[in-house]
Design an enzyme around this catalytic site. Structure first.
Site, PDB file in Angstrom:
ATOM      1  N   GLU A 195     -15.955 -28.236  22.056  1.00 10.53           N
ATOM      2  CA  GLU A 195     -16.395 -26.961  21.498  1.00 10.53           C
ATOM      3  C   GLU A 195     -16.340 -25.772  22.454  1.00 10.53           C
ATOM      4  O   GLU A 195     -16.170 -24.633  22.035  1.00 10.53           O
ATOM      5  CB  GLU A 195     -17.861 -27.086  21.052  1.00 10.53           C
ATOM      6  CG  GLU A 195     -18.086 -28.065  19.947  1.00 10.53           C
ATOM      7  CD  GLU A 195     -19.569 -28.295  19.760  1.00 10.53           C
ATOM      8  OE1 GLU A 195     -20.118 -27.752  18.808  1.00 10.53           O
ATOM      9  OE2 GLU A 195     -20.180 -28.999  20.603  1.00 10.53           O
TER      10      GLU A 195
ATOM     11  N   CYS B  17      -2.232 -25.235   1.276  1.00 11.01           N
ATOM     12  CA  CYS B  17      -2.673 -23.974   0.663  1.00 11.01           C
ATOM     13  C   CYS B  17      -2.061 -23.744  -0.714  1.00 11.01           C
ATOM     14  O   CYS B  17      -2.643 -23.063  -1.538  1.00 11.01           O
ATOM     15  CB  CYS B  17      -2.379 -22.791   1.580  1.00 11.01           C
ATOM     16  SG  CYS B  17      -0.646 -22.280   1.598  1.00 11.01           S
TER      17      CYS B  17
ATOM     18  N   ILE C 154      13.468 -16.214 -12.622  1.00  8.16           N
ATOM     19  CA  ILE C 154      12.764 -16.876 -11.524  1.00  8.16           C
ATOM     20  C   ILE C 154      13.759 -17.156 -10.407  1.00  8.16           C
ATOM     21  O   ILE C 154      14.774 -17.789 -10.612  1.00  8.16           O
ATOM     22  CB  ILE C 154      12.024 -18.138 -12.036  1.00  8.16           C
ATOM     23  CG1 ILE C 154      11.226 -18.782 -10.916  1.00  8.16           C
ATOM     24  CG2 ILE C 154      12.935 -19.144 -12.694  1.00  8.16           C
ATOM     25  CD1 ILE C 154      10.094 -19.662 -11.400  1.00  8.16           C
TER      26      ILE C 154
ATOM     27  N   ASP D 215       7.007  -4.352   1.781  1.00  6.67           N
ATOM     28  CA  ASP D 215       7.506  -3.780   3.033  1.00  6.67           C
ATOM     29  C   ASP D 215       8.876  -3.140   2.863  1.00  6.67           C
ATOM     30  O   ASP D 215       9.275  -2.315   3.678  1.00  6.67           O
ATOM     31  CB  ASP D 215       7.624  -4.892   4.100  1.00  6.67           C
ATOM     32  CG  ASP D 215       6.288  -5.164   4.762  1.00  6.67           C
ATOM     33  OD1 ASP D 215       5.550  -4.207   5.024  1.00  6.67           O
ATOM     34  OD2 ASP D 215       5.984  -6.345   5.013  1.00  6.67           O
TER      35      ASP D 215
ATOM     36  N   LEU E 115       6.100 -14.892  -8.542  1.00  5.86           N
ATOM     37  CA  LEU E 115       5.663 -15.492  -9.814  1.00  5.86           C
ATOM     38  C   LEU E 115       4.738 -16.685  -9.565  1.00  5.86           C
ATOM     39  O   LEU E 115       3.710 -16.824 -10.222  1.00  5.86           O
ATOM     40  CB  LEU E 115       6.881 -16.025 -10.568  1.00  5.86           C
ATOM     41  CG  LEU E 115       7.672 -15.100 -11.478  1.00  5.86           C
ATOM     42  CD1 LEU E 115       8.842 -15.865 -12.064  1.00  5.86           C
ATOM     43  CD2 LEU E 115       6.780 -14.572 -12.593  1.00  5.86           C
TER      44      LEU E 115
ATOM     45  N   ASN F  14      10.391 -17.597  -6.608  1.00  2.15           N
ATOM     46  CA  ASN F  14       9.068 -17.996  -7.131  1.00  2.15           C
ATOM     47  C   ASN F  14       7.943 -17.657  -6.143  1.00  2.15           C
ATOM     48  O   ASN F  14       6.847 -18.172  -6.252  1.00  2.15           O
ATOM     49  CB  ASN F  14       9.056 -19.499  -7.453  1.00  2.15           C
ATOM     50  CG  ASN F  14       7.863 -19.898  -8.302  1.00  2.15           C
ATOM     51  OD1 ASN F  14       7.463 -19.146  -9.191  1.00  2.15           O
ATOM     52  ND2 ASN F  14       7.269 -21.039  -8.028  1.00  2.15           N
TER      53      ASN F  14
ATOM     54  N   ALA G   8     -20.759 -32.042  18.182  1.00  2.39           N
ATOM     55  CA  ALA G   8     -21.500 -31.602  19.370  1.00  2.39           C
ATOM     56  C   ALA G   8     -20.827 -32.009  20.679  1.00  2.39           C
ATOM     57  O   ALA G   8     -21.480 -32.152  21.709  1.00  2.39           O
ATOM     58  CB  ALA G   8     -22.948 -32.111  19.325  1.00  2.39           C
TER      59      ALA G   8
ATOM     60  N   PHE H 245     -13.810 -29.427  12.608  1.00  2.00           N
ATOM     61  CA  PHE H 245     -14.440 -28.279  13.278  1.00  2.00           C
ATOM     62  C   PHE H 245     -15.878 -28.032  12.827  1.00  2.00           C
ATOM     63  O   PHE H 245     -16.369 -26.915  12.865  1.00  2.00           O
ATOM     64  CB  PHE H 245     -13.592 -27.005  13.078  1.00  2.00           C
ATOM     65  CG  PHE H 245     -12.121 -27.239  13.238  1.00  2.00           C
ATOM     66  CD1 PHE H 245     -11.604 -27.640  14.460  1.00  2.00           C
ATOM     67  CD2 PHE H 245     -11.243 -27.100  12.169  1.00  2.00           C
ATOM     68  CE1 PHE H 245     -10.243 -27.887  14.617  1.00  2.00           C
ATOM     69  CE2 PHE H 245      -9.891 -27.348  12.317  1.00  2.00           C
ATOM     70  CZ  PHE H 245      -9.392 -27.745  13.541  1.00  2.00           C
TER      71      PHE H 245
ATOM     72  N   GLY I 177     -18.736 -37.009  21.079  1.00  5.43           N
ATOM     73  CA  GLY I 177     -18.176 -38.193  20.419  1.00  5.43           C
ATOM     74  C   GLY I 177     -17.612 -39.198  21.411  1.00  5.43           C
ATOM     75  O   GLY I 177     -17.929 -40.395  21.366  1.00  5.43           O
TER      76      GLY I 177
HETATM   77  C1  LIG Z   1       3.199 -16.274   1.801  1.00  7.50           C
HETATM   78  C2  LIG Z   1       3.860 -14.994   1.392  1.00  7.50           C
HETATM   79  C3  LIG Z   1       3.901 -13.951   2.292  1.00  7.50           C
HETATM   80  C4  LIG Z   1       4.487 -12.747   1.935  1.00  7.50           C
HETATM   81  N1  LIG Z   1       4.504 -11.726   2.838  1.00  7.50           N
HETATM   82  C5  LIG Z   1       5.044 -10.542   2.509  1.00  7.50           C
HETATM   83  C6  LIG Z   1       5.037  -9.451   3.413  1.00  7.50           C
HETATM   84  O1  LIG Z   1       4.559  -9.560   4.538  1.00  7.50           O
HETATM   85  N2  LIG Z   1       5.576  -8.296   3.008  1.00  7.50           N
HETATM   86  C7  LIG Z   1       6.124  -8.131   1.763  1.00  7.50           C
HETATM   87  O2  LIG Z   1       6.599  -7.070   1.459  1.00  7.50           O
HETATM   88  N3  LIG Z   1       6.144  -9.141   0.891  1.00  7.50           N
HETATM   89  C8  LIG Z   1       5.613 -10.335   1.226  1.00  7.50           C
HETATM   90  N4  LIG Z   1       5.603 -11.354   0.313  1.00  7.50           N
HETATM   91  C9  LIG Z   1       6.127 -11.099  -1.034  1.00  7.50           C
HETATM   92  C10 LIG Z   1       7.588 -11.473  -1.178  1.00  7.50           C
HETATM   93  O3  LIG Z   1       8.396 -10.566  -0.501  1.00  7.50           O
HETATM   94  C11 LIG Z   1       7.925 -11.465  -2.633  1.00  7.50           C
HETATM   95  O4  LIG Z   1       7.112 -12.404  -3.265  1.00  7.50           O
HETATM   96  C12 LIG Z   1       9.359 -11.852  -2.898  1.00  7.50           C
HETATM   97  O5  LIG Z   1      10.235 -10.987  -2.315  1.00  7.50           O
HETATM   98  C13 LIG Z   1       9.635 -11.999  -4.383  1.00  7.50           C
HETATM   99  O6  LIG Z   1      10.918 -12.573  -4.555  1.00  7.50           O
HETATM  100  P1  LIG Z   1      11.152 -13.891  -5.415  1.00  7.50           P
HETATM  101  O7  LIG Z   1      12.594 -14.151  -5.452  1.00  7.50           O
HETATM  102  O8  LIG Z   1      10.339 -14.987  -4.898  1.00  7.50           O
HETATM  103  O9  LIG Z   1      10.616 -13.419  -6.813  1.00  7.50           O
HETATM  104  P2  LIG Z   1      10.146 -14.313  -8.039  1.00  7.50           P
HETATM  105  O10 LIG Z   1       8.752 -14.743  -7.806  1.00  7.50           O
HETATM  106  O11 LIG Z   1      11.128 -15.360  -8.322  1.00  7.50           O
HETATM  107  O12 LIG Z   1      10.194 -13.221  -9.181  1.00  7.50           O
HETATM  108  C14 LIG Z   1       9.340 -12.129  -9.158  1.00  7.50           C
HETATM  109  C15 LIG Z   1       9.575 -11.179 -10.323  1.00  7.50           C
HETATM  110  O13 LIG Z   1      10.813 -10.514 -10.196  1.00  7.50           O
HETATM  111  C16 LIG Z   1      11.573 -10.579 -11.390  1.00  7.50           C
HETATM  112  N5  LIG Z   1      12.985 -10.654 -11.027  1.00  7.50           N
HETATM  113  C17 LIG Z   1      13.495 -11.385 -10.005  1.00  7.50           C
HETATM  114  N6  LIG Z   1      14.811 -11.149  -9.901  1.00  7.50           N
HETATM  115  C18 LIG Z   1      15.126 -10.287 -10.880  1.00  7.50           C
HETATM  116  C19 LIG Z   1      16.345  -9.681 -11.288  1.00  7.50           C
HETATM  117  N7  LIG Z   1      17.477  -9.913 -10.644  1.00  7.50           N
HETATM  118  N8  LIG Z   1      16.311  -8.837 -12.338  1.00  7.50           N
HETATM  119  C20 LIG Z   1      15.155  -8.597 -12.989  1.00  7.50           C
HETATM  120  N9  LIG Z   1      13.986  -9.147 -12.650  1.00  7.50           N
HETATM  121  C21 LIG Z   1      13.978  -9.976 -11.600  1.00  7.50           C
HETATM  122  C22 LIG Z   1      11.087 -11.801 -12.100  1.00  7.50           C
HETATM  123  O14 LIG Z   1      11.238 -11.662 -13.483  1.00  7.50           O
HETATM  124  C23 LIG Z   1       9.615 -11.867 -11.679  1.00  7.50           C
HETATM  125  O15 LIG Z   1       8.841 -11.124 -12.565  1.00  7.50           O
HETATM  126  C24 LIG Z   1       5.044 -12.578   0.639  1.00  7.50           C
HETATM  127  C25 LIG Z   1       5.017 -13.645  -0.267  1.00  7.50           C
HETATM  128  C26 LIG Z   1       4.439 -14.834   0.097  1.00  7.50           C
HETATM  129  C27 LIG Z   1       4.398 -15.962  -0.880  1.00  7.50           C
HETATM  130  S1  FES Z   2       0.876 -25.871   1.330  1.00  6.10           S
HETATM  131 FE1  FES Z   2       0.682 -24.079   2.514  1.00  6.10          FE
HETATM  132  S2  FES Z   2       2.661 -23.300   2.416  1.00  6.10           S
HETATM  133 FE2  FES Z   2       2.745 -24.923   1.042  1.00  6.10          FE
END
Ligand SMILES: Cc1cc2nc3c(=O)[nH]c(=O)nc-3n(C[C@H](O)[C@H](O)[C@H](O)COP(=O)(O)OP(=O)(O)OC[C@H]3O[C@@H](n4cnc5c(N)ncnc54)[C@H](O)[C@@H]3O)c2cc1C
Ligand code: FES
Ligand code: FES
Length: 1324
Positions: free
Chosen positions: A1255, A47, A252, A354, A258, A255, A1073, A792, A1076
């Site tokens: 199926e 994904c 970052i 959340d 971002l 990530n 179907a 599928f 196979g």
């Molecule tokens: C598959 C998936 C499922 C998710 N499910 C949920 C969910 O169920 N509920 C929910 O609430 N969230 C969910 N999220 C979101 C997730 O909680 C946030 O993406 C995550 O917390 C962001 O943190 P990061 O460290 O990865 O941020 P990054 O992607 O690294 O950074 C995000 C932003 O924050 C800024 N930043 C980071 N740290 C600082 C700092 N110290 N000071 C200033 N700026 C800063 C960066 O500049 C950037 O702009 C999900 C994300 C994914 C990918």
């Molecule tokens: S390929 Fe789906 S989580 Fe990375």
């Protein structure tokens, strides 16, 4: 470890194959790209957004918070390679291999039958391995949590969980119990054979990295890439200076916010600042006032910190922490929680966040730092709304977050409702806090924050000061909230009325919760009118559904005790590739290493639903580095698809997602960038039709109506006691095979030959299509299918088109072409299960006997015919399911709409159509005041009879399945218990249902019932089997070797299957179907029998000889050791004019009983128990067959409960990732899940009297749907609401909540549909 230079080095210590130091990495690379491209390792891509767990690997790093080495799982597709400075990475190859030594996790997942297609398996293995690194004897709860972020589309999770359970601390009781008697067996693998887990054998954290962690490098490290520079300062001071220099550069961390934005929203940041090495950002401190958590702490670290503090501090101080911990458990999967940082989460300010609502009501403050100094700002509504005055300045960073302790007389709670319980973004969440004047129920302050109901977290101002905590306050607060949280009808994300209802439902939950607590604390100044005692009936509103650990038994018939031990037929043999799946050594199409001069192709698709193409300008794209060419319809040497289904669009597009042209470049990144530069201008055409209703209005159909009729329906309607009419809407379904569509076309230098490696269910179709597209004979094209990562039905037709487009590119450039669809493109382009709209009119006697049934179905076929006509036919043929109704009329039509063409999908119309039939039954039951199971039983086939198309059959096995299912599930006593429960609970209701099934197997055309095989015996005695079936995970190769082993009377270890190839077995039929194994098994049997016959004289002459002796002698005597086997199968026909035929070779019967509990306030449900009884006749391999039943059941459950495709009013598919489209996760498996194969009956037509079970289980998932509907019906009956309501699948939380009408649904504003444009439109 070598010295780290200041220019461009990064250190990555991969524990496979040895430690490595990698220099010159590009900051734009993710760990996944790096592993696959640079190291040719096979961590999987499925994904690319962190949502499926297929790419899970383990990262080990020094943890400054807990001062130890932390091993944690991550999704490699989101980990920037540069973030791994000083970290060790362990991939699936690193922990074991079939060439050396298997790790116990790998051995057990394979031997427990936890792999089918095997595409999810490396990720599963790594999640489990990481758990064991941290907890060698985990609890079952820890195991469930560890696997919560890994999706599997094949197995239904039970066997995966079972394999993990063998490591758990309380594994003595065996929740998946086993028993073996002479006839009945419940043991699918031998646990005793497993090698023990020895934690001392694990790879150690590299000492060099440990030394580095203890003596951290302070200098700034800079990594320069082609377009992006990654700067990693070693001190806070340096970071702050860099922030002054590069105020626009994001920090970052994980990530996870971002990364997806850069991938899908096209955001680009030339400079990235990584604060990963700044120790101040991971500090956790505590004062008497509260906790301060470093912004760089991961959400997993935060979870551990909170859990630890909660266990130590008095309860009154930890209200906010408990609310945070509750949501941290369900936020994403563990991999994301391990990566995502608290700071990143807060700063991202996602509307669905959340944590931000809890932090806001908990009065958290943000400690900001810049080169100028530090300051604090509140995490309040202004900050969350992104107001400049309340926000960070560009040069500031968030250092830490202070979360105050709660106080006595203060209560904090958090709520969320998502499409499913775990690993799903919330539709709406809320956090609520109330502070009372000490010793009273008088509100000092109430604060509430909602997520998911606006562009940012919404904090309404109603604080209800000085109000008493009573019903009057509740009513007023609800009204104020609905005024303030005003979601427009067209709000993005849709589900507007549901969201409005949740806003007040959550408040009601909070109200009750606090009332309960208050009552414990204070004798409320007793005014029983204002504080009526909450009766037990209403307390059920309070409980959330906890994650439960599934239990269950799988029962099958033991083999005949006289069967020779060497004969594997009927035994639960492990999938042939199981161990290779588990070690990552199983090669899928895109795992084939880059071939010489290979190019990458990316498709350019239409952004309009129905339009004329005015111009295509790819001049800018061609200027980009690495871009070689753009392939258009003009480049097609032969036929460009069919007249009404073009491979590459010409002049006109018929849907969003239609392929217009394709870019060919040196790398995938270059090709993707070029796609962005292609400018296409369109002129919209009328009409653009998306819904079935519109198609009917415009008379837009793909093929003529299909109709079957028996008896005299009009006359019958005149004589019945009652008539009910109704409508049923069944949504479509995305295949979501874990391996997206992939093909590699290699042109050869001679005679226009092409080798095509493709992930398909039908290589002959790919071969044929490429042949006609290129205008070269079929014999020059060889298609190879090693294995397919799930099909599928979705890989029957579509791979041919993709293969042909790639082949055009290969011919045009003279170079190999690789085409790998991104998940988003795959979901957009390839279509899925047909959405269906059904209307029924049913006439019946008051006794429940149905006398007449008239059903009219429309399916949404999309813009081209594809399989829509066949699906309509199957639908009509199968609509009667298990019921004998004398007067019937079934009509079906496939609508032509401007959506991507829908196609084959497991069950081929049956799962959608039969939901209409079963809905009629429940409607009749409601009218008669009888239970649905009684109506089912009354109208079921009882004796040898003829179907509506006059095919004779005996329902004996159907009735056996039904009775056995009633019996095994203790249905009748549980029905009474459900009723008892429902009387005692107002806000939670249970529902139970039992559904019978008669599923016809095979294609309704004779030419499809044939197969061939080619078996070679080599002079060392080894045997190579080839047949026309493709390995999709359904274990066909395993079954074929079981057949060959029985026939040749030698163990399976002598045999091998290399691949399916059009060069060895030509003119094959799609593996589909459910037949196979039936047809190919007969062909393999035939080939083996021919060979054995040839060997007979030799064996007779030397009966004591070995197999090797006989083969040697045969060779000496010039006896051919190669034979083709052929099976000329069933004569299937259907005469639609006369409405009769003999279309199907046999039926699979089954029954399933499911019980659920629903939360009437949120629409959530939990699956309490499912019992399936299936007639597998004499199973060739019970482990595989039970796996097929469980996997398809869970897939069906997804179809009927959570999998919801959303389209914009312009026909654009929104749901294009696992974030937006929810297939079942491990926490969706019923808490008790029993499967039993009916002791054998005989079917002379099939190989060893087995049955094809690929199926049929899909439809049994509807037992969950009808159990939910049963619970909803109980609510409506109790509340005296009309018993009839529109049946709509999937039964999402939205549907359930809105069907359970109450004072809250009555309270919400409803919009006049004419006054706004909705965000999404229903297409069924
Ligand atoms: C598959 C998936 C499922 C998710 N499910 C949920 C969910 O169920 N509920 C929910 O609430 N969230 C969910 N999220 C979101 C997730 O909680 C946030 O993406 C995550 O917390 C962001 O943190 P990061 O460290 O990865 O941020 P990054 O992607 O690294 O950074 C995000 C932003 O924050 C800024 N930043 C980071 N740290 C600082 C700092 N110290 N000071 C200033 N700026 C800063 C960066 O500049 C950037 O702009 C999900 C994300 C994914 C990918
Ligand atoms: S390929 Fe789906 S989580 Fe990375
Ligand atoms: S085995 Fe899990 S996705 Fe196929």
């Amino acid at each position: 470890l070598p010295w780290v230079m200041d220019t461009s080095p990064v250190i990555i210590s991969l524990l496979f194959p040895t430690q490595v130091i990698e220099k010159n990495v590009d900051p734009e690379w993710t760990l996944l790209t790096f592993l696959r491209k640079n190291w040719t390792l096979f961590t999987k891509y499925a994904c690319g957004r962190g949502g499926c767990g297929a790419c899970t690997v383990m990262v080990s790093k020094n943890d400054p918070v807990f001062k130890k080495i932390r091993h944690f799982s991550v999704t490699a597709c989101l980990v920037p390679i540069c973030s791994l400075y000083g970290a060790a990475v362990t991939t699936v190859e690193g922990i074991g291999s079939i060439k050396t030594r298997l790790h116990p996790v790998q051995e057990r997942i394979a031997k427990s039958h936890g792999t089918q297609c095997g595409f999810c398996t490396p990720g599963m293995v790594m999640s489990m391995y990481t758990l064991l690194r941290n907890h060698p004897q985990p609890s079952e709860e820890q195991l469930m949590e560890a696997l919560g972020g890994n999706l599997c589309r094949c197995t239904g999770y039970r066997p995966i969980l079972e394999s993990g359970r063998t490591f758990c601390d309380k594994n003595d009781s065996d929740s998946w119990s086993s028993l073996e008697t002479q006839e009945i067996c419940t043991k699918l693998f031998a646990k005793e054979e497993f090698q023990p887990l020895d934690p001392t054998q694990e790879l150690v954290f590299p000492p060099e990295l440990l030394r580095m962690a203890e003596n951290p490098e302070k200098r700034t490290l800079t990594f320069y890439g082609e377009r992006v520079t990654w700067i990693s300062p070693g001190t806070l001071k340096d970071l702050l200076e860099l922030k002054v220099k590069h105020p626009e550069a994001p920090l970052i961390l994980g990530n996870t916010s971002l990364g997806p934005a850069m991938k899908s929203e096209g955001r680009f940041h030339p400079i990235l600042l990584s604060p990963a090495r700044i120790s101040e950002l991971t500090r956790v401190t505590e004062t008497s006032e509260g906790l301060t958590i470093g912004a760089g702490c991961s959400l997993a670290q935060m979870k551990d910190v909170l859990a630890e503090r909660i266990s130590k501090l008095p309860e009154e101080k930890t209200q906010t922490y408990r609310a945070l911990l509750k949501h941290l458990k369900s936020l994403a999967g563990p991999q994301i929680r391990n990566m995502a940082s608290l700071g990143g989460h807060i700063i991202s300010r996602h509307s669905y966040s959340d944590l931000n609502p809890i932090l806001a009501v908990g009065s958290a403050t943000l400690n900001l730092t810049s080169a100028e100094g530090t300051r604090q700002i509140p995490l309040n509504e202004y900050f969350l709304a992104g107001l400049a005055s309340a926000d960070l300045k560009p040069e500031e960073i968030l250092e830490s977050v202070h979360i105050p302790h709660s106080r006595k007389w203060e209560f904090v709670s958090a709520f969320r409702q998502a499409q499913c319980q775990q690993n799903a973004l919330p539709h709406v969440n809320a956090s609520m806090r109330v502070l009372f004047k000490e010793g009273t129920d008088s509100v000092e302050h109430l604060s509430i924050a909602y997520g998911g109901v606006g562009a940012a977290t919404v904090i309404p101002s109603c604080s209800c000061p000085a109000r008493r905590w009573d019903e009057l306050m509740l009513d007023e607060a609800c009204r104020l909230l609905l005024d303030e949280v005003s979601l427009p009808g067209s709000a993005p994300g849709g589900r507007v009325e549901f969201k409005r209802t949740l806003v007040v439902s959550f408040l009601f939950k909070f109200y009750l919760e606090v009332l309960q607590e208050l009552k414990k604390l204070v004798k409320l100044v007793s005014d029983s009118r204002r504080h009526p005692d909450i009766s037990d009936r209403f307390l059920s509103a309070l409980e959330d559904f906890p994650v439960a650990i599934p239990q269950g038994v799988q029962t099958y018939q033991s083999v005949d005790p006289h069967q020779p031990p060497r004969d594997p037929v009927g035994r639960p043999i492990m999938h042939l590739s199981g161990l290779k799946h588990a070690t990552g050594e199983a090669i899928f199409c895109d795992d084939i290493p880059v071939v010489d001069k290979e190019l990458f192709m990316v498709l350019v698709t239409s952004s309009r639903a129905h339009a004329k193409i005015i111009s295509i300008d790819f001049s800018e794209a061609l200027k980009l580095p690495g871009v070689l060419d753009v392939v258009t319809a003009e480049d097609v040497p032969g036929t460009n698809g069919a007249e009404d289904d073009k491979l590459l669009a010409v002049d006109e597009v018929l849907c969003v997602g239609q392929v217009i042209c394709a870019v060919v470049a040196e790398t995938d990144v270059q090709a993707k960038r070029a796609v962005e530069m292609i400018k296409i201008t369109y002129e919209d055409l009328e009409p653009a039709i998306f819904t079935i209703q519109d198609a009917v209005k415009h008379n837009s159909f793909l093929c003529p109506e299909k109709k079957l009729e028996q008896g005299n329906i009009e006359e019958a309607f005149e004589k019945v006691d009652q008539i009910v009419e109704g409508e049923v809407h069944v949504g479509g379904q995305e295949h979501f095979y874990m391996e997206t569509q992939r093909v590699l076309v290699i042109p050869k230098t001679e005679d226009k030959e092409l080798d095509i490696f493709v992930s398909t269910q039908d290589p002959a179709h790919v071969q044929k299509t490429v042949s006609s597209t290129l205008n070269i004979p079929i014999n020059r094209i060889t298609c190879h299918v090693k294995r397919v990562g799930g099909g599928f039905g979705g890989k029957v037709g579509r791979p041919a088109a993709l293969g042909a487009i790639a082949a055009v590119g290969a011919i045009k450039t003279g170079r190999p072409i690789r085409l790998v669809l991104d998940r988003e493109d795959d979901m957009l382009i390839t279509g899925g299960r047909h959405p269906l709209f059904g209307k029924y009119k049913v006439g019946f006697m008051n006794s429940g006997r149905i006398k007449a049934l008239d059903i009219e179905c429309y399916i949404n076929g999309g813009c081209t015919l594809d399989d829509s006509e066949l699906v309509t036919e199957f639908l009509i043929l199968k609509l009667e399911n298990a019921y004998k109704i004398r007067n019937l009329r079934f009509r079906g039509r496939a609508c032509m709409t401007n959506l991507p063409s829908n196609t084959a999908f497991r069950g081929f119309g049956f799962p959608q159509g039969t939901l209409v039939t079963e809905s009629c039954i429940t409607a009749v039951a409601a009218k008669c005041g009888l239970l649905p199971e009684k109506i089912r039983e009354k109208n079921m086939y009882k004796t040898v009879d003829k179907t509506i198309y006059k095919q004779a059959f005996s329902p004996e096995t159907l009735i056996r399945c039904w009775n056995e299912c009633l019996d095994k599930s203790s249905f009748h006593s549980r029905r009474i218990q459900v009723e008892e429960f429902n009387k005692k609970n107002y806000w939670k209701k249970k529902g139970i249902s039992i559904i019978p099934m008669k599923f016809s197997v095979g294609f309704a055309a004779t030419s499809y019932h044939q197969a061939a095989a080619l078996v070679h015996i080599y002079t060392d005695g080894s045997v190579l089997v080839t047949h026309g079936g493709n390995e999709l995970g359904q274990g066909i190769h395993t079954k074929m070797l079981q057949v060959a082993s029985r026939e040749l009377k030698i163990p399976m270890s002598y045999m091998h299957i290399c691949e399916t190839s059009t060069a060895t077995v030509p003119n094959t039929i799609a593996t589909a179907a459910s037949i196979g194994a039936d047809v190919n098994g007969r062909a393999v049997q035939n080939a083996c029998q021919i060979l054995l016959k040839r060997l007979e004289p030799i064996i007779k002459k030397n009966p004591e000889g070995t197999w090797e002796d006989w083969i040697e002698a045969a060779f000496e005597q010039r006896i051919s050791l190669s034979a083709t086997g052929y099976f000329r199968g069933y004569k299937a026909f259907m005469d639609w004019d006369r409405g009769e035929g003999d279309p199907f070779p046999y039926y699979v019967y089954g029954a399933a009983c499911s019980e659920v509990e629903i939360d009437c306030l949120t629409g959530a449900h939990k699956k309490i128990r499912t019992d399936i009884v299936m007639d597998a006749c004499c199973s060739l391999n019970p482990a595989i067959d039970i796996g097929q039943i469980e996997g398809s059941f869970i897939q069906g459950m997804g179809l009927y409960t959570t999998e919801e495709l959303k389209y914009s009013p312009e026909g654009v598919l929104y749901s294009r990732s696992p974030d937006e489209y929810k297939i079942p996760t491990i926490t969706d498996v019923p808490e008790e899940f029993n499967v039993s194969l009916l002791p054998s009956s005989q079917t002379p037509l099939t190989i060893y009297s087995s049955k094809g079970l690929g199926e049929s289980g899909m439809f049994l998932g509807s037992s969950v749907f009808f159990a939910i509907a049963d619970a909803v019906a109980a609510v409506r009956t109790e509340r005296d609401i009309a018993e009839n309501f529109i049946v709509q699948s999937p039964a999402t939380p939205e549907w359930v909540r809105m069907a359970c009408a109450d004072r809250f649904t009555d309270m919400i504003p409803r919009d006049d549909p004419k006054t706004f444009k909705p965000w999404s439109i229903p297409i069924a």
